[in-house]
Design a protein around this motif. Structure first.
Motif, mmCIF file in Angstrom:
data_model
loop_
_atom_site.group_PDB
_atom_site.id
_atom_site.type_symbol
_atom_site.label_atom_id
_atom_site.label_comp_id
_atom_site.label_asym_id
_atom_site.label_seq_id
_atom_site.Cartn_x
_atom_site.Cartn_y
_atom_site.Cartn_z
ATOM 1 N N SER A 81 47.413 1.810 45.382
ATOM 2 C CA SER A 81 46.122 2.435 45.614
ATOM 3 C C SER A 81 44.976 1.504 45.240
ATOM 4 C CB SER A 81 46.010 3.737 44.818
ATOM 5 O OG SER A 81 46.020 3.475 43.433
ATOM 6 N N LEU A 82 43.822 1.827 45.792
ATOM 7 C CA LEU A 82 42.571 1.156 45.458
ATOM 8 C C LEU A 82 41.571 2.220 45.051
ATOM 9 C CD1 LEU A 82 42.030 -1.224 48.521
ATOM 10 C CD2 LEU A 82 42.840 -1.866 46.261
ATOM 11 N N ARG A 83 40.668 1.862 44.162
ATOM 12 C CA ARG A 83 39.563 2.743 43.828
ATOM 13 C C ARG A 83 38.285 1.962 44.039
ATOM 14 N NH1 ARG A 83 35.541 4.304 40.923
ATOM 15 N NH2 ARG A 83 35.326 6.341 39.988
ATOM 16 N N ILE A 84 37.330 2.599 44.722
ATOM 17 C CA ILE A 84 36.015 1.991 44.866
ATOM 18 C C ILE A 84 35.000 2.912 44.204
ATOM 19 C CG2 ILE A 84 36.560 0.638 46.919
ATOM 20 C CD1 ILE A 84 35.216 2.734 48.627
ATOM 21 N N PHE A 85 34.011 2.310 43.561
ATOM 22 C CA PHE A 85 33.001 3.089 42.846
ATOM 23 C C PHE A 85 32.072 3.823 43.802
ATOM 24 C CE2 PHE A 85 33.968 -0.351 39.782
ATOM 25 C CZ PHE A 85 34.444 0.445 38.762
ATOM 26 N N GLN A 86 31.823 3.208 44.944
ATOM 27 C CA GLN A 86 30.923 3.787 45.943
ATOM 28 C C GLN A 86 31.202 3.103 47.267
ATOM 29 O OE1 GLN A 86 26.983 2.892 44.558
ATOM 30 N NE2 GLN A 86 27.482 0.758 44.167
ATOM 31 N N GLY A 118 34.682 6.898 44.917
ATOM 32 C CA GLY A 118 33.652 7.482 44.068
ATOM 33 C C GLY A 118 32.332 7.497 44.816
ATOM 34 N N THR A 119 31.395 8.263 44.319
ATOM 35 C CA THR A 119 30.045 8.254 44.879
ATOM 36 C C THR A 119 29.058 8.425 43.737
ATOM 37 O OG1 THR A 119 28.652 9.149 46.649
ATOM 38 C CG2 THR A 119 29.911 10.731 45.369
ATOM 39 N N PRO A 120 27.961 7.690 43.771
ATOM 40 C CA PRO A 120 27.010 7.791 42.664
ATOM 41 C C PRO A 120 26.239 9.113 42.681
ATOM 42 C CG PRO A 120 26.229 6.209 44.302
ATOM 43 C CD PRO A 120 27.573 6.672 44.743
ATOM 44 N N VAL A 121 25.927 9.578 41.511
ATOM 45 C CA VAL A 121 25.057 10.737 41.340
ATOM 46 C C VAL A 121 23.954 10.283 40.387
ATOM 47 C CG1 VAL A 121 24.876 13.102 40.529
ATOM 48 C CG2 VAL A 121 26.958 12.348 41.688
ATOM 49 N N THR A 122 22.730 10.266 40.903
ATOM 50 C CA THR A 122 21.599 9.772 40.119
ATOM 51 C C THR A 122 20.531 10.862 40.037
ATOM 52 O OG1 THR A 122 20.388 8.899 42.028
ATOM 53 C CG2 THR A 122 22.065 7.459 41.043
ATOM 54 N N GLY A 133 26.127 10.752 52.263
ATOM 55 C CA GLY A 133 26.338 10.658 53.722
ATOM 56 C C GLY A 133 27.213 9.474 54.071
ATOM 57 N N TRP A 134 26.962 8.325 53.432
ATOM 58 C CA TRP A 134 27.807 7.163 53.690
ATOM 59 C C TRP A 134 29.239 7.391 53.231
ATOM 60 C CZ3 TRP A 134 23.709 3.470 51.238
ATOM 61 C CH2 TRP A 134 22.726 3.159 52.192
ATOM 62 N N THR A 135 29.388 8.081 52.119
ATOM 63 C CA THR A 135 30.740 8.366 51.620
ATOM 64 C C THR A 135 31.500 9.212 52.638
ATOM 65 O OG1 THR A 135 29.986 8.217 49.342
ATOM 66 C CG2 THR A 135 32.055 9.389 49.723
ATOM 67 N N LYS A 136 30.866 10.221 53.176
ATOM 68 C CA LYS A 136 31.526 11.066 54.185
ATOM 69 C C LYS A 136 31.781 10.276 55.469
ATOM 70 C CE LYS A 136 28.464 14.386 53.895
ATOM 71 N NZ LYS A 136 27.756 15.659 54.102
ATOM 72 N N GLU A 137 30.855 9.402 55.846
ATOM 73 C CA GLU A 137 31.035 8.581 57.044
ATOM 74 C C GLU A 137 32.211 7.628 56.870
ATOM 75 O OE1 GLU A 137 28.680 5.113 59.564
ATOM 76 O OE2 GLU A 137 27.592 6.242 58.052
ATOM 77 N N PHE A 138 32.339 7.073 55.694
ATOM 78 C CA PHE A 138 33.427 6.148 55.415
ATOM 79 C C PHE A 138 34.770 6.827 55.626
ATOM 80 C CE2 PHE A 138 36.509 4.337 52.386
ATOM 81 C CZ PHE A 138 36.584 3.050 52.860
#
Length: 138
Positions: A81-86, A118-122, A133-138
């Motif tokens: 597996s791979l994990r990406i922060f965003q 992952g996806t950032p929450v700021t 939106g980019w996370t869902k597009e990915f």
């Protein structure tokens, strides 16, 4: 005891148990024993195909098509597996996004690895909506 202190810790001869000084006790079986070679220490790896790595943001942005295929210092040991922060950040130019994603997708499909995203929450609602939106597009 003959198990070098492992019984006191509730461990059997097949277990590797660290001593209070960080060294491994002699109760480890031969496959798990801490090996000392040329002054470096290493443990034998088990079930590496179930393990994964985290891809840092720099690798995602600049060289997602060149992610190492195997674990460092282990021959023929693929990762699972791979994990990406965003998937992307508003701090980077948008025009590089699809090329980075394509490199990552090629790697994932070729190696059959799972991806944890992952996806950032700021505190910036507009940025959060864009990155989500980019996370869902990915």
């Amino acid at each position: 005891s003959s198990k070098g202190g492992c019984a006191d810790l509730g461990l059997t001869a097949g277990d590797c148990c660290p001593a209070t000084n960080g060294q491994y006790l002699s109760c480890c079986d031969s496959k798990r024993r801490l090996e000392t070679t040329n002054s470096s220490r290493r443990l034998t790896a088990y079930a590496m195909q179930k393990k994964g790595v985290t891809v840092d943001d720099t690798t995602l942005r600049w060289c997602s098509s060149r992610i190492p295929e195997t674990w460092p210092n282990l021959e023929a040991s693929s990762m699972g597996s791979l994990r990406i922060f965003q998937t992307w950040t508003t701090q980077w130019p948008e025009e590089g996004r699809h090329a980075a994603w394509e490199g990552l997708v090629r790697f994932v499909k070729a190696k059959g690895v799972k991806v944890l995203v992952g996806t950032p929450v700021t505190c910036l609602k507009g940025d959060d909506e864009k990155t989500w939106g980019w996370t869902k597009e990915f």
